[in-house]
Design an enzyme around this catalytic site. Sequence first.
Site, PDB file in Angstrom:
ATOM      1  N   LEU A 505       0.836  -1.202   0.000  1.00 15.56           N
ATOM      2  CA  LEU A 505       0.000   0.000   0.000  1.00 15.56           C
ATOM      3  C   LEU A 505       0.870   1.252   0.000  1.00 15.56           C
ATOM      4  O   LEU A 505       0.462   2.298  -0.491  1.00 15.56           O
ATOM      5  CB  LEU A 505      -0.895   0.027   1.244  1.00 15.56           C
ATOM      6  CG  LEU A 505      -1.952  -1.062   1.365  1.00 15.56           C
ATOM      7  CD1 LEU A 505      -2.615  -0.994   2.724  1.00 15.56           C
ATOM      8  CD2 LEU A 505      -2.982  -0.907   0.261  1.00 15.56           C
ATOM      9  N   LYS A 527       1.732  -2.915   8.800  1.00 16.04           N
ATOM     10  CA  LYS A 527       2.885  -2.034   8.672  1.00 16.04           C
ATOM     11  C   LYS A 527       4.092  -2.764   9.224  1.00 16.04           C
ATOM     12  O   LYS A 527       4.130  -3.120  10.395  1.00 16.04           O
ATOM     13  CB  LYS A 527       2.593  -0.779   9.495  1.00 16.04           C
ATOM     14  CG  LYS A 527       3.529   0.361   9.329  1.00 16.04           C
ATOM     15  CD  LYS A 527       2.798   1.607   9.818  1.00 16.04           C
ATOM     16  CE  LYS A 527       3.710   2.704  10.264  1.00 16.04           C
ATOM     17  NZ  LYS A 527       2.956   3.802  10.889  1.00 16.04           N
ATOM     18  N   ASP A 623       3.021  15.089  13.523  1.00  9.64           N
ATOM     19  CA  ASP A 623       3.313  14.782  12.123  1.00  9.64           C
ATOM     20  C   ASP A 623       2.031  14.838  11.293  1.00  9.64           C
ATOM     21  O   ASP A 623       1.701  13.919  10.555  1.00  9.64           O
ATOM     22  CB  ASP A 623       4.000  13.424  12.010  1.00  9.64           C
ATOM     23  CG  ASP A 623       4.796  13.285  10.716  1.00  9.64           C
ATOM     24  OD1 ASP A 623       5.017  14.320  10.038  1.00  9.64           O
ATOM     25  OD2 ASP A 623       5.181  12.163  10.370  1.00  9.64           O
TER      26      ASP A 623
END
Length: 840
Positions: A505, A527, A623
């Site tokens: 992805l 992840k 972030d």
Amino acid sequence: MKIMKWVPLFMTLILYGMFVCSSNAAFKPVDSYLLACGSSHNVTFQGQTYIPDLEHSSVKLSSQANSLVATTNSSAPFPIYQSARVFTRSVSYEFDIKQKGHHWVRLYFYPISSAGHDLKSASLTVVTENFVLLNNFTFENFKGSYMWKEFAINVDSNSLSLTFIPSNNSIAFVNAIEVVSIPDDLIPDQALFLPSTSISGISELALETVYRVNMGGPLLTAQNDTLGRMWQNDVQYLHVNSSATNVSVSPSTIKYPATVTPEIAPNWVYATAETMGDPNVANSNFNMTWVFNVDPDFTYFIRVHFCDVVSQSLNSLVFNLYINSDVWASVDLSSLTGGLDVPYYKDFAANSSDSGVLTISVGPDPVADDSSGIMNGLEIIKMSNEARSLDGVSPVEHLLPPSASKKKHTAIIIGSSVGAVAAVMMIALFFCCFVSHKSKTPQQGHSWLPLPLYGNSLTLTKMSTVSQKSGTASCISLTSTNLGRFFSFQDIMEATNKFDETMLLGVGGFGRVYKGTLEDGTNVAVKRGNPRSEQGIAEFRTEIEMLSKLRHRHLVSLIGYCDERSEMILVYEYMANGPLRSHLYGADLPSLSWKQRLEICIGAARGLHYLHTGATQSIIHRDVKTTNILLDENFVAKVADFGLSKTGPSLDQTHVSTAVKGSFGYLDPEYFRRQQLTEKSDVYSFGVVLMEVLCTRPALNPVLPREQVNIAEWAMTWQKKGMLDQIMDSNLVGKVNSASLKKFGETAEKCLAEYGVDRPSMGDVLWNLEYALQLEEMSSALAEPEDNSTNHIQGLPLTSLEQFDNSVNMMNGANSGTDDDAEDATTSAVFSQLVNPRGR
Ligand SMILES: *[C@@H]1O[C@H](CO)[C@@H](O)[C@H](O)[C@H]1NC(C)=O
Ligand SMILES: *[C@@H]1O[C@H](CO)[C@@H](O)[C@H](O)[C@H]1NC(C)=O
Ligand SMILES: *[C@@H]1O[C@H](CO)[C@@H](O)[C@H](O)[C@H]1NC(C)=O
Ligand SMILES: *[C@@H]1O[C@H](CO)[C@@H](O)[C@H](O)[C@H]1NC(C)=O
Ligand SMILES: *[C@@H]1O[C@H](CO)[C@@H](O)[C@H](O)[C@H]1NC(C)=O
Ligand SMILES: *[C@@H]1O[C@H](CO)[C@@H](O)[C@H](O)[C@H]1NC(C)=O
Ligand SMILES: *[C@@H]1O[C@H](CO)[C@@H](O)[C@H](O)[C@H]1NC(C)=O
Ligand SMILES: *[C@@H]1O[C@H](CO)[C@@H](O)[C@H](O)[C@H]1NC(C)=O
Ligand SMILES: *[C@@H]1O[C@H](CO)[C@@H](O)[C@H](O)[C@H]1NC(C)=O
């Protein structure tokens, strides 16, 4: 006594050193020999005059005339190659050296066709007193038609000899020779050997230039370089040529600081550069890579030249430099140089990789914005090995013919013991200069130093108490325990089809993200951390800690994790529509409507508002950017990536002091200056997101003209003129209610205020965006009265909406519940009260 004898020399060295260090005048080489060997007349080449080798008064040839043959042929590629000196036995050129220290030794070879000799099969061996420069080279297996070699030799006596040694029954030759002084500060004694060591003693070695490259710029020759160097263009070495885009500015804009002179590299090198190509692609996470073939048996000195000629403001260019796979991380040129257009260089040493190549890459710093990276120049220089050779493993003594080597031997011993003392002093002097230079420039933090990866400090122990045996079907529900499911590595392999690259992805700072499917058919995002990254471990930990505390409709939920086999894997809910960024630009997805954009911004603002106020202690995301706002199958926005999050100031504090982290282009300037983190830093970043959503361009786009590079500055100039519509996404032109756009622009402007105190809270922002949405819905409702979804605001007079604007602060800290559903319900209740006129 012995010491006394050296004092005068030492004094001269010091005085000389001071002179060199303080002098700014252009460099004039003290020793400068340019010889056209075998020629009978002066030869002009690249603006320099080469004198016939036998006519130079300070050059002696150690041989009888019968071993020296001159040959010429005017059909050579360059004038310098039209003549040659041919040797039938060992012959030395002796050069008088007036100034000790480094000298260029440049040799030109072209096997010209001549009647009597076959120069193509000649075997060339060239040595100085101490070093082997070439060993048994022949043009027979050589691809080019001519050869040019550049060496740097530290001469520590009053003469330098170059000996050309033909192999048995063969001949040797040379077309031209240069011996020219080099400024003292050009060649350092030390260089960084990534990942974490450095090597010293470089100034004592013989060096050979193998590549000298002017990134993105033209060929520079002796005419363009005060030290007579040649700089090639880089394109032939680029691994993927579209990964880089050349940029250039006028060379006169280059501002040399005290620590860098035009002798380090001419301004043409710094004025041109390669930057990351095509930053508009969705996954701009790639490197610019140059690949150089090198002899794997040597260690190389690598000098990289940088100059930020692209940024519009300080600290907007931050990137990683890789040498093979070792990283010099977070290169922030502004903090190294203190300005734009200011040259900077850094010295490294490296071995080739196993495959006999050196790969040099520049790529995005995972904590900075994706699109930055620059390189202006690169020098790759071979260093002599233990045998004091640059070609093979035979030392000088083994190559010199027996008679010559005996005679030379004593000379070498005397020469080197005298030289050693001088060298020690030179090194000491160099070191002083080096240290004093270094201390002026801010030190790059060695954040890449390896730390124990899986030490006991990793606070995952708590989680492993709820570990499940692999394969158990029941997925621990987050709502019941607030702790993720533990996945075995096997589960993860099955879910992602062994990390099938077609399921990829995206690639982020932390690692790669794959789509996966659990045994019950649930889609997940997996992840996988990069175990080499120390930052990754910290982020892994933070993210699990943060996400286990947080649950909200507008925050991406963590389903579980895997820390088996040194893996750091996080499993999240799958967000079918991916990052907001790809719906804005770069991925050819259908353009979002204004209403959709507002709803997405509102969703993300809700998530951030919850982070700031919802938990017992406020959480600063740090972030916020369009790649960290993900969209589910219904385009509901959720904030992701808590890797950099920090808990906010507690009640008695006003801020958190911390090292600056975040993505460049989104980074709060006040946080950057003062390193004090507050929720208002997220508000600033969110302001950048709002501008990006409106203008559909990246936060930083280095290929644009300077004033446009940074969206925050560019959009603010237009917002202040009230002309934001001039730079907004062309797909929106004519489809946006102007009052809604005005509100949106004002909100973004407030978020981007220079000082945190002037910025609204996330609650204010949320409310203002809700208001912009109402304005938009109202206008479309007026245009299409049938639209049921907006019926409830039909006919609402603008003035009453304006009143809500003043009640904006009511949203501040309106609730502090930790249960997300309750929180959401409260929020919407408050909103419907504020927004719906009938509710009041
Ligand atoms: C060759 O060049 C040298 C140095 O530039 C000069 O002194 C000399 O007169 C020149 N000789 C001829 C024949 O032009
Ligand atoms: C000069 O070189 C050319 C090709 O490089 C060759 O054909 C020619 O014979 C040479 N001339 C002499 C006089 O050797
Ligand atoms: C020099 O090179 C030639 C051919 O490249 C080779 O045949 C010869 O053995 C070499 N000599 C030495 C001493 O290495
Ligand atoms: C030259 O010949 C001698 C003896 O014949 C031999 O020992 C030496 O290795 C040869 N050198 C080269 C460079 O071939
Ligand atoms: C820079 O890039 C352009 C377009 O790719 C090319 O035409 C030009 O020659 C390049 N300039 C240099 C100095 O490489
Ligand atoms: C390098 O010098 C030559 C000769 O002076 C000149 O023609 C050329 O334009 C120069 N190149 C650059 C990039 O300045
Ligand atoms: C990349 O380089 C190759 C060969 O050097 C060239 O044929 C090609 O056109 C280049 N592509 C671009 C986009 O510059
Ligand atoms: C860039 O190259 C380095 C070294 O090969 C590698 O570790 C890194 O993952 C690369 N970055 C990207 C974004 O490809
Ligand atoms: C680099 O290469 C040199 C020469 O081959 C070797 O001696 C040295 O150990 C190597 N260093 C590293 C860190 O691999």
